[in-house]
Structures are given as C-alpha cells and as structure tokens.
Scaffold this active site. Sequence first.
Site, PDB file in Angstrom:
ATOM      1  N   CYS A 162       0.862  -1.168   0.000  1.00 54.95           N
ATOM      2  CA  CYS A 162       0.000   0.000   0.000  1.00 54.95           C
ATOM      3  C   CYS A 162       0.904   1.225   0.000  1.00 54.95           C
ATOM      4  O   CYS A 162       2.097   1.121   0.262  1.00 54.95           O
ATOM      5  CB  CYS A 162      -0.872   0.008   1.239  1.00 54.95           C
ATOM      6  SG  CYS A 162      -1.745  -1.542   1.492  1.00 54.95           S
ATOM      7  N   ARG A 182       1.525   1.434  -6.049  1.00 54.89           N
ATOM      8  CA  ARG A 182       1.698   0.467  -4.966  1.00 54.89           C
ATOM      9  C   ARG A 182       0.420  -0.303  -4.658  1.00 54.89           C
ATOM     10  O   ARG A 182       0.463  -1.340  -4.001  1.00 54.89           O
ATOM     11  CB  ARG A 182       2.166   1.168  -3.693  1.00 54.89           C
ATOM     12  CG  ARG A 182       3.469   1.904  -3.853  1.00 54.89           C
ATOM     13  CD  ARG A 182       3.854   2.545  -2.552  1.00 54.89           C
ATOM     14  NE  ARG A 182       4.333   1.558  -1.610  1.00 54.89           N
ATOM     15  CZ  ARG A 182       5.574   1.126  -1.535  1.00 54.89           C
ATOM     16  NH1 ARG A 182       6.472   1.617  -2.345  1.00 54.89           N
ATOM     17  NH2 ARG A 182       5.932   0.229  -0.661  1.00 54.89           N
ATOM     18  N   TRP A 185      -3.651  -1.940  -1.275  1.00 58.13           N
ATOM     19  CA  TRP A 185      -3.622  -3.232  -1.975  1.00 58.13           C
ATOM     20  C   TRP A 185      -4.019  -4.249  -0.913  1.00 58.13           C
ATOM     21  O   TRP A 185      -3.285  -4.487   0.036  1.00 58.13           O
ATOM     22  CB  TRP A 185      -2.225  -3.514  -2.521  1.00 58.13           C
ATOM     23  CG  TRP A 185      -2.155  -4.767  -3.336  1.00 58.13           C
ATOM     24  CD1 TRP A 185      -2.466  -4.912  -4.657  1.00 58.13           C
ATOM     25  CD2 TRP A 185      -1.737  -6.059  -2.880  1.00 58.13           C
ATOM     26  NE1 TRP A 185      -2.267  -6.212  -5.044  1.00 58.13           N
ATOM     27  CE2 TRP A 185      -1.829  -6.941  -3.981  1.00 58.13           C
ATOM     28  CE3 TRP A 185      -1.315  -6.563  -1.658  1.00 58.13           C
ATOM     29  CZ2 TRP A 185      -1.504  -8.287  -3.886  1.00 58.13           C
ATOM     30  CZ3 TRP A 185      -0.988  -7.914  -1.569  1.00 58.13           C
ATOM     31  CH2 TRP A 185      -1.088  -8.754  -2.681  1.00 58.13           C
ATOM     32  N   ASN A 227       0.867  -0.126   5.846  1.00 64.04           N
ATOM     33  CA  ASN A 227       1.280  -0.957   4.725  1.00 64.04           C
ATOM     34  C   ASN A 227       1.963  -2.184   5.316  1.00 64.04           C
ATOM     35  O   ASN A 227       2.832  -2.041   6.169  1.00 64.04           O
ATOM     36  CB  ASN A 227       2.256  -0.177   3.838  1.00 64.04           C
ATOM     37  CG  ASN A 227       2.899  -1.052   2.784  1.00 64.04           C
ATOM     38  OD1 ASN A 227       2.342  -2.078   2.387  1.00 64.04           O
ATOM     39  ND2 ASN A 227       4.084  -0.667   2.320  1.00 64.04           N
ATOM     40  N   GLY A 228       1.583  -3.378   4.870  1.00 62.99           N
ATOM     41  CA  GLY A 228       2.235  -4.596   5.365  1.00 62.99           C
ATOM     42  C   GLY A 228       1.215  -5.547   5.980  1.00 62.99           C
ATOM     43  O   GLY A 228       0.011  -5.436   5.720  1.00 62.99           O
ATOM     44  N   GLU A 259       8.347 -15.109 -19.931  1.00 63.66           N
ATOM     45  CA  GLU A 259       8.076 -13.675 -19.762  1.00 63.66           C
ATOM     46  C   GLU A 259       6.892 -13.257 -20.660  1.00 63.66           C
ATOM     47  O   GLU A 259       6.032 -12.466 -20.239  1.00 63.66           O
ATOM     48  CB  GLU A 259       9.342 -12.875 -20.096  1.00 63.66           C
ATOM     49  CG  GLU A 259       9.199 -11.376 -20.205  1.00 63.66           C
ATOM     50  CD  GLU A 259       8.730 -10.675 -18.925  1.00 63.66           C
ATOM     51  OE1 GLU A 259       8.577 -11.331 -17.893  1.00 63.66           O
ATOM     52  OE2 GLU A 259       8.476  -9.466 -18.989  1.00 63.66           O
ATOM     53  N   LYS A 309       3.518 -11.673 -19.150  1.00 62.76           N
ATOM     54  CA  LYS A 309       3.040 -10.364 -19.590  1.00 62.76           C
ATOM     55  C   LYS A 309       1.598 -10.467 -20.083  1.00 62.76           C
ATOM     56  O   LYS A 309       0.756  -9.664 -19.725  1.00 62.76           O
ATOM     57  CB  LYS A 309       3.925  -9.903 -20.737  1.00 62.76           C
ATOM     58  CG  LYS A 309       4.607  -8.651 -20.849  1.00 62.76           C
ATOM     59  CD  LYS A 309       5.352  -7.897 -19.861  1.00 62.76           C
ATOM     60  CE  LYS A 309       5.351  -8.261 -18.429  1.00 62.76           C
ATOM     61  NZ  LYS A 309       6.589  -7.970 -17.745  1.00 62.76           N
ATOM     62  N   GLU A 351      -0.928 -11.211 -17.153  1.00 63.94           N
ATOM     63  CA  GLU A 351      -1.129 -10.194 -16.118  1.00 63.94           C
ATOM     64  C   GLU A 351      -1.900  -8.985 -16.622  1.00 63.94           C
ATOM     65  O   GLU A 351      -2.601  -8.339 -15.847  1.00 63.94           O
ATOM     66  CB  GLU A 351       0.192  -9.764 -15.473  1.00 63.94           C
ATOM     67  CG  GLU A 351       1.084  -8.900 -16.311  1.00 63.94           C
ATOM     68  CD  GLU A 351       2.355  -8.466 -15.573  1.00 63.94           C
ATOM     69  OE1 GLU A 351       2.265  -8.066 -14.413  1.00 63.94           O
ATOM     70  OE2 GLU A 351       3.425  -8.528 -16.196  1.00 63.94           O
ATOM     71  N   HIS A 357       6.502 -33.610 -23.420  1.00 58.14           N
ATOM     72  CA  HIS A 357       6.424 -34.229 -22.090  1.00 58.14           C
ATOM     73  C   HIS A 357       5.171 -33.817 -21.341  1.00 58.14           C
ATOM     74  O   HIS A 357       5.099 -33.938 -20.129  1.00 58.14           O
ATOM     75  CB  HIS A 357       7.672 -33.883 -21.279  1.00 58.14           C
ATOM     76  CG  HIS A 357       8.930 -34.350 -21.929  1.00 58.14           C
ATOM     77  ND1 HIS A 357       9.289 -35.677 -21.991  1.00 58.14           N
ATOM     78  CD2 HIS A 357       9.885 -33.675 -22.616  1.00 58.14           C
ATOM     79  CE1 HIS A 357      10.423 -35.799 -22.665  1.00 58.14           C
ATOM     80  NE2 HIS A 357      10.798 -34.593 -23.055  1.00 58.14           N
ATOM     81  N   LYS A 378       2.610  -2.615  -8.098  1.00 59.75           N
ATOM     82  CA  LYS A 378       3.930  -2.472  -8.703  1.00 59.75           C
ATOM     83  C   LYS A 378       5.036  -2.885  -7.745  1.00 59.75           C
ATOM     84  O   LYS A 378       6.057  -3.409  -8.154  1.00 59.75           O
ATOM     85  CB  LYS A 378       4.108  -1.006  -9.116  1.00 59.75           C
ATOM     86  CG  LYS A 378       5.385  -0.713  -9.856  1.00 59.75           C
ATOM     87  CD  LYS A 378       5.349  -1.260 -11.258  1.00 59.75           C
ATOM     88  CE  LYS A 378       6.609  -1.005 -12.034  1.00 59.75           C
ATOM     89  NZ  LYS A 378       6.750  -1.954 -13.153  1.00 59.75           N
TER      90      LYS A 378
HETATM   91  C1  F6R Z   1       5.624  -8.472 -14.105  1.00 58.87           C
HETATM   92  C2  F6R Z   1       6.193  -7.748 -12.988  1.00 58.87           C
HETATM   93  C3  F6R Z   1       6.480  -8.490 -11.732  1.00 58.87           C
HETATM   94  C4  F6R Z   1       7.777  -7.960 -11.086  1.00 58.87           C
HETATM   95  C5  F6R Z   1       7.989  -8.631  -9.725  1.00 58.87           C
HETATM   96  C6  F6R Z   1       9.291  -8.200  -9.075  1.00 58.87           C
HETATM   97  O1  F6R Z   1       5.455  -7.644 -15.211  1.00 58.87           O
HETATM   98  O2  F6R Z   1       6.414  -6.572 -13.068  1.00 58.87           O
HETATM   99  O3  F6R Z   1       6.546  -9.858 -11.947  1.00 58.87           O
HETATM  100  O4  F6R Z   1       8.843  -8.229 -11.940  1.00 58.87           O
HETATM  101  O5  F6R Z   1       6.926  -8.309  -8.876  1.00 58.87           O
HETATM  102  O6  F6R Z   1       9.305  -6.833  -8.825  1.00 58.87           O
HETATM  103  P1  F6R Z   1      10.652  -6.067  -8.596  1.00 58.87           P
HETATM  104  O7  F6R Z   1      11.433  -6.114  -9.844  1.00 58.87           O
HETATM  105  O8  F6R Z   1      10.248  -4.670  -8.229  1.00 58.87           O
HETATM  106  O9  F6R Z   1      11.369  -6.767  -7.474  1.00 58.87           O
END
Ligand code: F6R
Length: 607
Positions: A2, A27, A74, A98-99, A479, A483, A486, A502, A602
């Site tokens: 948060c 956040r 969040w 936050n937490g 990846e 992407k 998400e 497999h 994020k």
């Molecule tokens: C996916 C994404 C997440 C971050 C992950 C780690 O697009 O952004 O999977 O890569 O939460 O976050 P950081 O890099 O901030 O430790």
Amino acid sequence: MCGIVGIVGHTPVAPLIVDALKRLEYRGYDSAGVATIEHGELARRRAEGKLVNLERRLKDEPLDGLIGIGHTRWATHGVPNETNAHPHFSNGVAIVHNGIIENFAELRQELIADGYTFSSQTDTEVVAHLIARELAAGAEPVAAAHNALKRLQGAFALAIMFKSDEDLIVGARNGPPLAVGHGEGEMFLGSDAIALAPFTNSITYLEDGDWAVIRRNEISIFDMDGNRVDRKRQQSLGTSFMVDKGNHRHFMEKEIHEQPEVISHTLAHYLDFANGRSKPLDLPFDFAKLDRLAISACGTAYLSGLVGKYWFERFARLPVDIDIASEFRYREMPLSKDSAAIFISQSGETADTLASLRYCRKEGLPIGAIVNVRESTIARESDVTLPTLAGPEIGVASTKAFTCQLSVLAALAIRAAEARGTISAEEEKLLVRQLAEAPRFATQVLKLDQQIEKVARELAHYKHVLYLGRDTNYPLAMEGALKLKEISYIHAEGYAAGELKHGPIALIDENMPVIVIAPHDRIFEKTVSNMQEVAARGGKIILITDRKGAAAASIDTMETIVLPDVPEIIAPIIYALPIQMLAYFTAVFMGTDVDQPRNLAKSVTVE
Ligand code: F6R
C-alpha cells in the site's frame, strides 16, 4: 504494497495528500482514503476503487485540516471496499498501514475481550485499538504509539495521528519502506521519495525497527527500545518531476517505446564502447575467484536472471544457481564461501527478494543488487548497487526495467568472462560491439507495431495461449506468458520448447495458439521440429523469428513476425519487445486496465 502519506502542514493538506497518493498509486489501487483533524475531531473520506473516486468524494465533501494521513490500498486482509479502506479510527487515533500484522488474530481476540469492537476485516484496525487502549490507560500519544508498536509482529509501515495533538504524526517502519521529508515549518512522511517529491527532496529513510515523531518544526527518530537514533538526511535523486504518459495512451506503451534510449543509457554505464571493453566495476568479490554465483529475484526480474544464467555459464563458465526469491528465502540453501549473490529488482523493495538478500548477508556472501530505484532498501542493503538506468517505471507490467536488467546482466557476464579469462580481448570487443547495436535494433522492432497489433486483435479471441522457446528464449517464453496473463487476463503458459512432448502437447488444438520465439540460432532446427509437432496436431503458430529463420522455417503459420537478424547476445533484449507489444495490444483489445491490472501492485512489499 500500500502507499502511505502523512503531512503536518500549514495549509489544508487533503489536496496535497491526494497529489502524493497519485504518485503512490502504483503500490496499490483498490481503495484509498484521507483523514485530517477538522475542528478538533478526526474526519475521513474513503472510497473503493481508484483514487479518482476519492477525489470525487473530497470534491463533494472537502476536508480542511492542516494535518493529515492518506493511504492507497492493496488488500491483504479483507476485501477491497470502503469499510476496509484506511485510515482506520479508534477513540481519537487514526492510522494508515502498509504490510501485514502477523499476530493480528491473537491481538484481535485480546482487544475484543477488552470490549473493543471491530468495524473492518483488516489487520490494521488492531493497531488503532491497541494505541487507543494505551491512551485510555493514561499514556501520552507518543508513549501510547511506542507501547503498541512493541506488541506488533510482522511487516509494517505505519502513520499514526491523534486528535488530541494537531502537531504530531508518528511513523514506524519494520519491513516496508518509509521516508521522512524535511520542510520549513512543515514535515512529511511517505512510502518513498517519489511521493514526497513535490514537497521536498530532503529525505531521511527510516531503518527497520525505527519509529519517528514528526512535528512541524522537528523530527526525532528512535529505535524500538526508545533510544534516539541518528539517520542520515539525504537529497533524493531525480524524483522531482511528475512522470506522465506524454502522448501515449498508457504508461506501458510509453515505457515500451523508451527502451532504445534506456537500454543505451544502461549499456553505456557498464561498457566502454570506444575501446570495446566492459568497464571496471568496484565489486565486493572477484569474478575470477568465484566458484558459483547465486541469483534471486521475483517475477519478471527473476526471468531476466534466468537469461543471465545462460550468459554467465556460456561466456564466463561460471555456474549460476538461480531461484525465485520466495523459494530461496526458506530453502536454507548451502552456500559456498566462494560464492557471491546477485539480487534483481526494479523497485528494490520486493519483500521476498529482500529476505533472500538478508539470508545471504547472514551467510557472509558478498552481495550485488541490480535495481532501478537507487534509494531502495535492496540497494541500500547490498555491498554494491548495479543500477538499471530505466527511469521511473509506472506501468505495473515491467517492460523497460526488464530489458535494462538484461543489459546489465549481459555486461556483467562479459566482465566475468574477461576476469576469468574465458574470452579473448577480441571476443570481448566483438560482444561489446554487438551489444552497442541493441538500441538501433530495438528501434527497428518498435516499427512492427502495426503487424503486432493485427496479431493481437486475433489473439484477443482466445482463452489460452502457449509460448515456446529454447535456450535464452525459454525465459522469454515465460516472460511473454507472464506479460499476457497479467494485463489481458488470458491464460498463458511459457515452456521450454523441448518439454512440449512431455505434457503440454496434449493441450494443442485449434483453440490454443502457440507463440514460438525462435531466432535463427544454433538450435533453430530443434525448435522447428517442435513447431512441426504443433502443426501436425492442428495447432496455430505465431512465429517470432528473424529473416533467416522466416526463410528457413517451411511451416504454415497463423502469422510470422520477422525481426532483423541480430547477434545472439542481444537476441533476448530485442525479442522482449515484440512479446511486450503483443501483450500490450491484446490487453488494449480486451479493454482491460493496462497500467493497473486487477489484483496486482507495482511494488510487492509483503510476502
Ligand atoms: C511483471 C512484474 C512483476 C515484477 C515482480 C518483481 O510484469 O512486473 O513480476 O517483476 O513483482 O518486482 P521487482 O522487480 O520490483 O522486485
């Protein structure tokens, strides 16, 4: 995850708090709230959903107080609704958090037995009641906060306000980040320096276990035992601007397009292009003497590390153990004394990555951190910071941070290879020259947007997508799938192409497109065989390859996206772009909230 803000000011603070919350919305964004003191009483406005809803609320019912706290949430405990939104109140105490308070169930029972009633499902409310109980027992506000803090287990960053003292906010940190901002006759508290950027760039970061008494003309910081501690005041770097979308529809689109430039900045930081060398680095270990390297990270950052593993092992003959940080932190992995550890994180605040770093610190390993936020906790706790020069990344889906992480890892692998004598000076020169070409090729790939948008329009009709790749394209396949799922919410899986037979091959039919990432490299033919297997079962293939690959693969595809022929070392950087663009356009067609997809945040500062 948060976002927290607090201001002890001299003009109405609610609009300032909302401004700061906008910078923290990355956040968390499932609800938000602000509390101030109005005519001697606590008052709050809260709203479910994005910050705009709170802004609307405040427009209809403004707050005028000169002191206040704010929060963007969040959800961890309790669904995202207005009742669970912060700030939470209890008898003259207001709190944002936050937490996760790990012992909240036990504290809740204790407080209920003492006659306290809970109006939310959050763990946060126990903290408000705990402080209120201390006040009721006769403690002064500061002592009440301190006594309550000592009862808390878990990870928290808190801002606490008291209706009885309009010149006091108490901030506390144990885990998630918290920064105090110094002003003239006004003081600030926030989850990070970006939130406080419009108000001040004079910042003090609280350390774990610190709590701060913040008044208009004074800030005092203490440890949990109540001893006063000195924490450095520093000028925060490069955060004094409000990042905006420019002429792009979304931050994600803007960040995808920034890649040629930020990759170039990042590479130039580590490579001496003029002399074809990797630049010397002041590392806490000697690559030549290492027997292993441990890499750990989460999500996209982990996948960049996985690409790095291929590079370190191939170029520097340095074995790499790579782990997802949430596994690494509890695995109690035996670490050799001749190892070093590297952690990768865009935010530099990811809880699991930080915990893994601390495990390695305890084991006595030298630690490097590849981070984008240079003032972050992970950066501060490592022996050396290896920055990605991506600039602020706002879109929740990581794009430019990923390719900058790859750029740092490629440069480091070359540095390691040089130190270990596994490449010649000529080979080093060639690799550096090849990396220097990455920004130019990235620019060319961005021009394929129309074709990729067309493919995305088609992809948006499917419910499941499979991504395949070999070697460094295997992490890229994962990846790509990450992407897509998400931001478009389409189910996607990334597999090593050789694993197809497999298990996943059972899924292949005309309803599951298969995206194959296959530059014309040493193992291209192997991947072509996997494509044959897909085609033979009626699978629809979207092939991402280069000119040579397109000419060599005699297979019917739904679409072939043809990239320029690029040297092998930069392929992961260049092939990251079409998979990001494919996910982006698909999400746009699906009509999802691209920059703030549901359930995500994020910066993941909780486990
Ligand atoms: C996916 C994404 C997440 C971050 C992950 C780690 O697009 O952004 O999977 O890569 O939460 O976050 P950081 O890099 O901030 O430790």
